[in-house]
Structures are given as structure tokens and as C-alpha cells.
Design a protein around this motif. Structure first.
Motif, mmCIF file in Angstrom:
data_model
loop_
_atom_site.group_PDB
_atom_site.id
_atom_site.type_symbol
_atom_site.label_atom_id
_atom_site.label_comp_id
_atom_site.label_asym_id
_atom_site.label_seq_id
_atom_site.Cartn_x
_atom_site.Cartn_y
_atom_site.Cartn_z
ATOM 1 N N LYS A 199 0.005 -39.776 -8.714
ATOM 2 C CA LYS A 199 -0.617 -38.468 -8.492
ATOM 3 C C LYS A 199 0.192 -37.596 -7.531
ATOM 4 O O LYS A 199 0.415 -36.411 -7.780
ATOM 5 C CB LYS A 199 -2.044 -38.646 -7.975
ATOM 6 N N ALA A 200 0.650 -38.169 -6.434
ATOM 7 C CA ALA A 200 1.411 -37.383 -5.459
ATOM 8 C C ALA A 200 2.718 -36.882 -6.064
ATOM 9 O O ALA A 200 3.103 -35.721 -5.867
ATOM 10 C CB ALA A 200 1.683 -38.223 -4.212
ATOM 11 N N GLU A 251 1.944 -34.043 -8.576
ATOM 12 C CA GLU A 251 1.675 -32.765 -7.916
ATOM 13 C C GLU A 251 2.964 -32.140 -7.378
ATOM 14 O O GLU A 251 3.138 -30.924 -7.454
ATOM 15 C CB GLU A 251 0.666 -32.952 -6.787
ATOM 16 N N SER A 268 -5.074 -31.935 -4.657
ATOM 17 C CA SER A 268 -5.083 -32.348 -3.261
ATOM 18 C C SER A 268 -5.233 -31.140 -2.341
ATOM 19 O O SER A 268 -4.978 -29.990 -2.722
ATOM 20 C CB SER A 268 -3.794 -33.089 -2.928
ATOM 21 N N GLU A 305 -10.574 -26.904 -0.657
ATOM 22 C CA GLU A 305 -10.400 -28.345 -0.452
ATOM 23 C C GLU A 305 -11.656 -29.122 -0.840
ATOM 24 O O GLU A 305 -11.568 -30.263 -1.277
ATOM 25 C CB GLU A 305 -10.044 -28.626 1.003
#
Length: 287
Positions: free
Chosen positions: A152-153, A156, A180, A228
Motif C-alpha cells: 500500500k505505501a 501510494e 493515508s 484524514e
């Protein structure tokens, strides 16, 4: 009215007498012709004042940069304004993120292709390859960036690299991934999501099934800015449809998709036309 010479000014400030006169006089003195002006105050005494106006610029006596600096010194500082100018001949760059559901995406792209959405669509990004042929038919770049729990990181980061300098607005057209906090912080009040329920009811996943199980008589769709906190951002637009005990979950989904398409398209257009001012967790939307 010429779009090439159309400008807009949005203002937020403490309410007090003389604001409209000061702004109008300033623009008049510099050769601008005001063609539309809307305003709102939260309270007759001591409230917050909001204003949106459109004006024509072919007879300005100074450049845009000089005009903005002069406005800051002569008007904005005196009234403690938050303000910005926008120019219609400089359309915003818009990128869309989508997963597998195509209805919201295709509605936005269809309206854009007809000239109803004043934007430069830079790309479509998806975590699935399914919609590439449909997007390519509009002559647009399509980027497939797979997303999993493990990557995922990295995914992104890849999306942010694609968006760098290419997106003034990011539209989540049923992008089924939670962004995120770092991603969201890069685009404050510049990410619009379409949520398939009438927020604040039925946040999170499977809202139509949640609605069905509660036996609701209305279902809805909500377009909001992404923050967020999941599904808690400032709401831009909503709409509803009446349902009954005769409707299945599948019926609710079908009705809801029509709502989602219309609600998202309206929210995107209002953002592109500089009709929205965010104030706290609310929006002022000038029609």
C-alpha cells in the motif's frame, strides 16, 4: 460572456459593514466589470462573511499579478480576508482514481468530453486494469497501480509520483481504497470522494446493505472533500431517492448508482467553477 476574460474572487472574513462596497469599488477602479456577485453571512452581528464574484477582465488597467498585490494591500488586509483569485482561461488539472465500478467515472468523463466540466483531465489511475479500454476511448492516459495490504505505501508513492504537477483536483470516482493521512495532506480540500450513502448515516463499507437491514425509506449519495478521518470531510452535495420494503439490496445499489453519478458530477463542477468555500467542516456552495 467570454471565458477567456472571466475571473473569480472568493472571500472569507469577519463580517462588518463596507466589505461589498470596498471590493466593488476596487475592481471598478481597475477597469473590471462585475457580472455576478453572491454573499452570505453566518450571523447579522459578528458572523463570518463569504463572497464569490465573477468579473470580466479585458479592460483591466494593470496585470493580474499587480491587481492581486494591490487587492491584498488595499482591501484584504483592512478586512482580515482569506481570499483568492481564479481565472477561467486557466482550467484546473484533474485526475481521477477508480477501482472497478465505472458509473461515476464515465459520468464525469462524458460530461467533460461535452465541455460541461471546465478542466484539463490529466489521467485516470486505477488499482485494477478493467477500465482501461473505456478510458482510452476518451483519449486519456490510464495508469494501473495495483494495491494490496503488503504494498500500500509503495502504491501510494507511485500514485503521488504520477500526480506530481498534474493534479489540482483529485476525484475518487468509486476508488475502493482508503488513502493515508500523508496522501490526503498533499491535497487539502482538493480530493473529492463520492460516498454511496447519505452521510453521516452508514459510513464505511456496504452502506446499501446497512440501509437495507435498517429498513430505511430513503437512500442517498454524498460528495465530500476527503480528510484524514474516514467519510467525515466537508460535504459538498447530497441527493436521495425514496425506497420501500419491496426493494432488495440489489435494487438499492442500482438506484444508488444513479444518485452517485449525478451528485459527484455536480460537486466536481462546482469545485472547478470555484463555487465552494470550505469553512471548518462545512462548505458554503454558491449556485
Amino acid at each position: 460572456m467570454s471565458r477567456e476574460t472571466l475571473a473569480r474572487l472568493l472571500i472569507t472574513c469577519p463580517d462588518r459593514p463596507g466589505i461589498v462596497a470596498a471590493v466593488s469599488t476596487f475592481l471598478f477602479n481597475h477597469g473590471a466589470n462585475i457580472t455576478d456577485l453572491q454573499q452570505h453571512s453566518t450571523d447579522p452581528e459578528g458572523g463570518t462573511f463569504f463572497m464569490r464574484l465573477e468579473f470580466q477582465t479585458p479592460h483591466l488597467d494593470v496585470s493580474r499579478g499587480v491587481l492581486e498585490r494591490a487587492f491584498a494591500e488595499a482591501v484584504a488586509e483592512r478586512f482580515a480576508m482569506e481570499w483568492r483569485f481564479a481565472y477561467a482561461e486557466e482550467p484546473k488539472k484533474m485526475a481521477l482514481l477508480v477501482s472497478r465500478y465505472d458509473h461515476a467515472l464515465l459520468e464525469v468523463l462524458w460530461r467533460w468530453s461535452r465541455g460541461e466540466l471546465p478542466a484539463k483531465v490529466s489521467m485516470v489511475i486505477s488499482n485494477h486494469p478493467d477500465l482501461e479500454p473505456a478510458v482510452r476511448a476518451f483519449g486519456l492516459p490510464y495508469h494501473h497501480v495495483p494495491v494490496s495490504k503488503e504494498n500500500k505505501a509503495e502504491a501510494e508513492a507511485s500514485i503521488l509520483e504520477l500526480l506530481e504537477g498534474q493534479a489540482d483536483l483529485v476525484v475518487l470516482a468509486r476508488y475502493m481504497q482508503i488513502l493515508s493521512a500523508d496522501f490526503v495532506s498533499r491535497f487539502p480540500h482538493r480530493i473529492i470522494n463520492i460516498h454511496h450513502s447519505f452521510l453521516p448515516a452508514f459510513v464505511g463499507a456496504s452502506p446499501y446493505r446497512q440501509a437495507y437491514e435498517r429498513g430505511v425509506k430513503l437512500i442517498g449519495a454524498t460528495a465530500h472533500y476527503v480528510t484524514e478521518e474516514l467519510d467525515q470531510g466537508p460535504i459538498i452535495e447530497q441527493d436521495v431517492a425514496r425506497v420501500s420494503h419491496r426493494h432488495s439490496v440489489e435494487d438499492l445499489v442500482e438506484l444508488g448508482r444513479d444518485l452517485e453519478r449525478q451528485v459527484l458530477a455536480r460537486a466536481v463542477r462546482w469545485h472547478l467553477e470555484d463555487r465552494i468555500i470550505v469553512h471548518g467542516n462545512k462548505t458554503v456552495v454558491f449556485s
